[in-house]
Design a protein around this motif. Structure first.
Motif: not given
Length: 349
Positions: A12-20, A35-39, A331-333
């Protein structure tokens, strides 16, 4: 500009890096076969067929067309050979695949090919064998000693890695790893040479390091970030510190010159009595990259700029030295209704 991160898993951190890095200039789409947390972090997310499914590439191609994707960035070793074999398929529809060429992917994914590549090009690396008999002969001749490492030839993370302290353990664990491979996702690549799918490797005792060796999208060398590892978990770095080590930086530059890889080359290294040894190479953004990012490196921003044909300030690919990073568990939801709506909207027509 819309980007698609494939096989994102828990990154998920990489998703945020690319969004930034994109800001308001586009969307980050996230794909995974389950299904995974990065999604949960993507602007849009989609569940794909399995990587080895015959529908995987057609699915991604259609998804890119429907969602105006301009670049695919794979984040999983198994994804790399499939996508590098289909670069032209995506290029023909105007989509860049940020992946190295077929030869480099094969060298990095196949640890026996990694060993041969390193030896051929005069890099130091642990002595490695494909057969129990060869390892035992090397012990008898005094070339190596127990303990030895037994691991899959086409492996990742910490799947089926064991220490053998004697010849009995070596033989038993060798067969166990072979069986474990057949019961795991490592089966597919290992079927290339099923009877030679396990490695036996000299175990080094020294300080472990991680290297982020960065090339631009044309394979031109940009920089090497060195990180001293303090703790590991499940094959990934848990605690690390950015370090200044000219010897390892020279190793990184040399590797970049030989490979001409694209983007990041994630490398595991050991320093033993002042000698730098290369253990493994991964031709992607690896699990140790967040430590570089935390210390000021911004590879996602550089990738976005390169895709736009913009000049990249070298400063964004340099790390502050002495920065210690720690990985956390949380934990994220997500609300079930909004979650399903997001995934359904992302499914290509």
């Amino acid at each position: 500009m819309n980007l698609l991160l494939t096989s994102a898993g828990r990154r998920g951190y990489l998703v945020n890096y690319f969004k930034e890095a994109l800001g308001d200039g586009g969307e980050v789409h996230v794909a995974n076969s389950v299904n995974s947390t990065a999604m949960m972090y993507g602007d849009k997310s989609v569940i794909t067929p399995l990587i080895y499914d015959e529908n995987y590439i057609p699915f991604l191609k259609n998804y890119c067309l429907v969602n105006h994707i301009e670049a695919i960035i794979p984040l999983f070793d198994i994804d790399l050979p499939i996508l590098t074999n289909n670069i032209k398929v995506f290029k023909d529809i105007g989509v860049n695949v940020i992946v190295s060429n077929k030869e480099i992917i094969n060298i990095c994914n196949d640890k026996w090919e990694t060993y041969k590549f390193l030896i051929t090009n005069d890099f130091q690396t642990p002595k490695t064998f494909l057969k129990v008999s060869d390892a035992l002969n090397a012990i008898e001749q005094g070339n190596i000693n127990f303990p030895l490492i037994i691991k899959p030839r086409w492996g990742m993370g910490s799947i089926s890695i064991f220490d053998a302290d004697n010849s009995n353990e070596l033989e038993v664990l060798f067969e166990k790893v072979k069986k474990d491979i057949q019961d795991s996702l490592l089966l597919y690549e290992s079927n290339q040479e099923n009877q030679l799918s396990v490695l036996i490797q000299e175990k080094l005792s020294g300080q472990e390091y991680g290297l982020d060796i960065i090339n631009d999208l044309n394979g031109k060398y940009m920089n090497t970030i060195v990180k001293k590892k303090y703790a590991m978990r499940s094959g990934e770095t848990d605690i690390a510190e950015t370090s200044k080590d000219e010897a390892l930086e020279l190793v990184g530059k040399s590797l970049a010159t030989f490979t001409n890889h694209i983007g990041n080359l994630d490398v595991d290294a050991f320093v033993v009595d002042g000698v730098s040894y290369i253990l493994e190479m991964n031709a992607r953004i690896g699990g140790g990259y967040p430590f570089s990012h935390y210390a000021g490196v911004n590879l996602p921003k550089a990738i976005v700029s390169w895709l736009k044909q913009e000049k990249v300030d070298p400063a964004i690919l340099k790390a502050k030295i002495g920065v210690i990073g720690y990985k956390d568990i949380q934990i994220i939801g997500e609300d079930p209704v909004s979650s399903m709506q997001k995934y359904e909207e992302a499914i290509p027509l």
